[in-house]
Design an enzyme around this catalytic site. Sequence first.
Site, short mmCIF file in Angstrom:
data_model
loop_
_atom_site.label_atom_id
_atom_site.label_comp_id
_atom_site.label_asym_id
_atom_site.label_seq_id
_atom_site.Cartn_x
_atom_site.Cartn_y
_atom_site.Cartn_z
N SER A 30 0.93 -1.16 0.12
CA SER A 30 0.05 0.14 0.10
C SER A 30 0.99 1.31 -0.19
O SER A 30 2.02 1.11 0.43
CB SER A 30 -0.98 -0.13 1.14
OG SER A 30 -1.75 -1.10 1.29
N1 SAH Z 1 0.02 -5.51 3.98
C1 SAH Z 1 0.66 -6.01 2.80
C2 SAH Z 1 0.15 -5.34 1.36
C3 SAH Z 1 -1.10 -6.20 1.27
S1 SAH Z 1 -1.77 -6.61 -0.25
C4 SAH Z 1 2.29 -5.12 2.85
O1 SAH Z 1 2.48 -4.52 4.04
O2 SAH Z 1 2.93 -5.41 1.85
C5 SAH Z 1 -2.98 -7.74 -0.01
C6 SAH Z 1 -2.49 -9.10 0.33
O3 SAH Z 1 -3.43 -9.88 0.82
C7 SAH Z 1 -2.12 -9.67 -0.85
O4 SAH Z 1 -0.54 -10.23 -0.51
C8 SAH Z 1 -2.62 -10.99 -1.01
O5 SAH Z 1 -2.44 -12.07 -1.62
C9 SAH Z 1 -3.39 -11.05 0.54
N2 SAH Z 1 -4.71 -12.00 0.50
C10 SAH Z 1 -5.63 -11.85 -0.34
N3 SAH Z 1 -6.46 -12.52 0.41
C11 SAH Z 1 -6.08 -13.20 1.44
C12 SAH Z 1 -6.75 -13.88 2.42
N4 SAH Z 1 -7.98 -14.35 2.20
N5 SAH Z 1 -6.02 -14.31 3.52
C13 SAH Z 1 -4.62 -13.92 3.64
N6 SAH Z 1 -4.12 -12.95 2.65
C14 SAH Z 1 -4.84 -12.68 1.56
#
Ligand code: SAH
Length: 238
Positions: free
Chosen positions: A88
Amino acid sequence: MSSAFRAAVSILLAAACRATDGRGAVQDAPAVERARMVAEQIQARGVRDARVLAAMRDVPRHRFVPASQETEAYLDHPLSIGHGQTISQPYIVALMTELVRPQPADRALEIGTGSGYQAAILSRLVSRVYTIEIVEPLGRDAERRLTTLGYSNVTVRVGDGYAGWPEAAPFDVIVVTAAPDHVPPPLVAQLKPGGRLVIPVGPTFAVQELRLIEKDAAGEMHTRTVAPVAFVPLRRGG
Ligand code: SAH
């Protein structure tokens, strides 16, 4: 060239590579970029929590992005981290972190580890962070990165975060960084009385609303809509 001129040039060259923090300590170039990021992107938009600002100044965001994007790590936008996922925008990380009012003794859960950056920020502010990533290679990379950088109070799990982490519950703080179309009931159940949950909610690949959900001492839920946001979808299964 006069010696005074030569001295001035060499001082300017040194200043281009290093800067001091005002008390005489030398800071590295990324630290200078982080200080600017915090002042211009985060404080300027109203984030005030001093501990959150300090964590944003400390955590080396450039170590959480692919090497090819390091030069963009401190710019005012999200970046691709592979597998169709993103880290993000710095301001959104700071805003979500401030909204959940992290306290030193708190236990925090993050859904969507991605690069591990949000988990690293939280790890500076609470006692323990549990974080779940559904894409296995991202989860494994983040785990390695967090260990290498010394964030030893973070535990990474690969799986579907919709179900939360029942064995480690309840949590004071829950941060969801992928967007479901409804608030997952298991996450609400795993929030302590007095706990804070921040989550983007809305349709896939459209604008979602960032919500702050608080559980009061009596177990009643209170929801506030904070801002429109755009997150990758919360996937199911895995
Ligand atoms: N917080 C992260 C950015 C998140 S992007 C950072 O600081 O870099 C969103 C992430 O959520 C992605 O990596 C995606 O693969 C994950 N995601 C999506 N659905 C999910 C789920 N059901 N459980 C866990 N992770 C999930």
